[in-house]
Write a protein that holds these residues in place. Structure first.
Motif, PDB file in Angstrom:
ATOM      1  N   THR A  74       5.587  -7.997   2.028  1.00 54.40           N
ATOM      2  CA  THR A  74       5.269  -8.192   0.616  1.00 54.40           C
ATOM      3  C   THR A  74       6.526  -8.671  -0.110  1.00 54.40           C
ATOM      4  OG1 THR A  74       5.900  -6.038  -0.330  1.00 54.40           O
ATOM      5  CG2 THR A  74       3.790  -6.146   0.831  1.00 54.40           C
ATOM      6  N   THR A 134       0.847  -1.190   0.000  1.00 57.45           N
ATOM      7  CA  THR A 134       0.000   0.000   0.000  1.00 57.45           C
ATOM      8  C   THR A 134       0.886   1.245   0.000  1.00 57.45           C
ATOM      9  OG1 THR A 134      -0.086   0.132   2.426  1.00 57.45           O
ATOM     10  CG2 THR A 134      -1.762  -1.235   1.338  1.00 57.45           C
ATOM     11  N   LYS A 135       0.252   2.399  -0.146  1.00 53.53           N
ATOM     12  CA  LYS A 135       0.996   3.654  -0.104  1.00 53.53           C
ATOM     13  C   LYS A 135       1.622   3.872   1.273  1.00 53.53           C
ATOM     14  CE  LYS A 135      -1.820   6.037  -3.582  1.00 53.53           C
ATOM     15  NZ  LYS A 135      -2.717   7.196  -3.855  1.00 53.53           N
ATOM     16  N   ARG A 136       0.981   3.378   2.295  1.00 52.86           N
ATOM     17  CA  ARG A 136       1.473   3.591   3.659  1.00 52.86           C
ATOM     18  C   ARG A 136       2.742   2.792   3.943  1.00 52.86           C
ATOM     19  NH1 ARG A 136      -3.277   2.915   7.933  1.00 52.86           N
ATOM     20  NH2 ARG A 136      -1.546   3.633   9.252  1.00 52.86           N
ATOM     21  N   ASN A 137       2.862   1.597   3.358  1.00 50.46           N
ATOM     22  CA  ASN A 137       4.045   0.778   3.661  1.00 50.46           C
ATOM     23  C   ASN A 137       5.054   0.747   2.512  1.00 50.46           C
ATOM     24  OD1 ASN A 137       2.920  -0.951   1.763  1.00 50.46           O
ATOM     25  ND2 ASN A 137       2.371  -2.543   3.233  1.00 50.46           N
TER      26      ASN A 137
END
Length: 573
Positions: free
Chosen positions: A329, A21-24
């Motif tokens: 990921t 995601t954009k956060r990680n």
């Protein structure tokens, strides 16, 4: 292509980078830098174990990693050459060609492609269970033998002693011992310093890529101190440039010659890889598909062989390092691949003065856990027979090499399996109990009720236990007083019957009928009933839904006992 196979393959190409995601994104990219820092020195070292140039180890970080990241189901498992794979490749190919020659490289590439093909076949036919055939004692002994072989070579490198590349263990050990008088003091000092930093650093700050740190420091010390002129070996010129796609061209006889070692690489890689993949999936709460992971291993190995590198397995250490860095990921694999590409194009000159003793220290620390000293101690405490199996695998691998070690491991696995299967639990059920009570230690002639025996085999009926089951039932019936007139076979645990088991059962049934003993069945699975009918084992005998129903049909009644109330989970109400 069959519809089922098409659907299976479609399921193996999911949306890549699940969980990203954009956060990680920033955290995952940082984990990729960490992976690159760990992988570069180790892959260079593993290439040297195999007997190939350093760039061959770096090639495994480009296309194979990208293919892996796009196809694997595990979000965290790291694919890479590892110590066990490097040792297997070196010992197996070393007996077929001279290390460093073009023929040697071609055989390594052919072995890698063949290993990948085995992974793909196993995935398509869902043969992942074969990897579980190597039990923990077998893997402990096998990997310990490989690790000891590697350590001898790395100790020689740390001391500046030359040992025959690809030689047998005792040949290397003899060269090491006889060469101690000619050891290079500067090489030993560099190696000792690297070992201290690696061991203390890993304990004090495990998140730091200490392998890269010691290589940088050792390279600076070697260059500034002019230690190459004092006999300290370095990597020397490292060829740059991206890997090129090409197919290994070898004779059919050579493909056959590398097949046994490719099978060994497949089994060890699949066994460790699937275990680690499942462990981290359970730990972090996501699902994995073992057969899809095998498919990813296959594509990664084919890509590795086609781009000039060697066999890809899984790295427990790198997976643990990325998990500690917060990665969830496969995006770090892509970052590492990009970094390795830049290094191959612009930065190979930085590797020229890396000292060999430092690489030896990095590899020695990396393979040290494979010795499995704690695992051997645990096996000794818990099961001496399992310890003996591990010890035999260790000794055979050290003395005769990895391929013979794998062969002996399989023989031991079969012997261990047959030993356990040949002694199944055969229970005679009591009249006043719902469950089974083992006959072991009880009078041989125990019966369920006067003239009635309810017997249960707690295993599939097959070649290893068919005769044992036949003999046990016959002896139980012969010893019973009063004489047995009815035998009820509780079939709840019999999930399968093979031809040999069916023949033993047919002999037992004929013997019972010859002695005027009636036969009936209880709790038989639908699949087992169809199988026994197909094998001609059912001839109109009664098949009851429960043991109580069978006993009631024979006029027997359970002894009274306190009723604890209904139990919805009771399989035999």
């Amino acid at each position: 292509m069959p519809r089922r196979l098409t659907a299976t393959l479609r399921g193996w190409f999911p949306r890549p980078f699940a969980g990203l995601t954009k956060r990680n994104l920033l955290r995952e990219a940082g984990a990729g830098v960490t992976l690159l820092a760990i992988a570069v020195p180790l892959n260079i070292g593993y290439a040297q174990i195999v007997g190939l140039p350093p760039t061959v180890g770096l090639y495994a970080l480009v296309l194979p990693l990208i293919v892996w990241a796009l196809t694997v189901s595990s979000r965290q498992l790291v694919a890479s050459p590892d110590a066990a794979a490097a040792a297997l490749v070196a010992t197996s190919i070393g007996g077929l060609a001279i290390a460093g020659t073009a023929d040697y490289l071609s055989l390594v590439l052919a072995q890698t492609v063949l290993c990948g093909a085995l992974f793909l076949v196993a995935a398509v036919f869902r043969l992942g269970f074969l990897a579980d055939f190597l039990s923990k004692p077998i893997l402990v002994g096998l990997l310990a033998g490989l690790a000891l072989d590697i350590l001898v070579g790395q100790v020689a490198k740390m001391l500046g002693i030359s040992v025959p590349p690809g030689g047998e263990f005792f040949e290397k050990l003899l060269a090491l011992v006889t060469g101690l008088g000619a050891a290079n003091v500067w090489s030993a000092m560099i190696a000792a310093g690297c070992l201290v930093v690696l061991l203390l650093g890993r304990r004090l700050a495990p998140a730091v890529p200490w392998a890269l740190v010691v290589l940088v420091l050792a390279t600076l010390a070697t260059t500034l101190g002019g230690l190459e002129a004092r006999g300290v070996a370095t990597l020397g010129p490292v060829e740059g440039g991206l890997p090129e796609l090409h197919w290994p061209v070898v004779a059919w006889t050579d493909w056959a010659a590398v097949l046994p070692s490719a099978i060994a690489l497949f089994l060890v890689g699949a066994g460790e890889g699937l275990l680690v993949s499942r462990a981290y999936a359970d730990k972090r709460g996501y699902r994995v598909d073992a057969n899809r992971d095998l498919f990813a291993f296959g594509l990664a190995n084919v890509a590795s062989g086609a781009t000039g590198s060697f066999a890809m397995g899984s790295s427990t250490a790198r997976t643990a390092a990325l998990d500690q860095a917060g990665s969830r990921t496969q995006f770090p694999a892509v970052i590492a691949a990009v970094g390795a590409t830049l290094l191959l194009v612009f930065g190979t000159g930085l590797l020229e003065h890396v000292p060999g003793p430092a690489i030896g220290a990095v590899l020695a620390v990396a393979v040290l856990p494979l010795l499995g000293i704690g695992d051997f101690a645990e096996l000794w405490r818990r099961d001496r027979a399992e310890f003996a199996i591990a010890g035999v695998c260790f000794g055979v691998t050290v003395v005769f090499g990895s391929i013979v070690g794998i062969g002996i491991a399989f023989v031991l696995a079969l012997v261990n399996l047959a030993r356990r299967a040949a002694s199944p639990d055969i229970d005679v059920l009591s009249l006043d109990e719902y469950g089974a009570s083992s006959a072991e230690g009880l009078p041989l002639g125990r019966t369920t009720a006067p003239g009635i025996v309810v017997v249960r085999l707690a295993a599939p009926l097959f070649f290893a236990n068919g005769t044992v089951f036949q003999d046990t039932v016959q002896r139980t019936v012969e010893a019973a007083e009063p004489p047995v007139r009815h035998v009820v076979f509780d079939m709840e645990a019999v999930s399968d019957v093979d031809i040999t088991g069916a023949e033993a059962f047919a002999r037992l049934r004929s013997w019972l009928l010859e002695h005027d003993i009636d036969v009936s069945y209880s709790r038989m699975r639908h699949e087992t009933r169809e199988r026994m009918q197909h094998l001609g084992l059912l001839h109109g005998e009664a098949v009851h839904h429960s043991n109580r129903e069978a006993l009631a049909a024979l006029g027997a009644r359970p002894n009274p006992r306190p009723n604890p109330g209904p139990n919805p989970g009771d399989p035999n109400p």
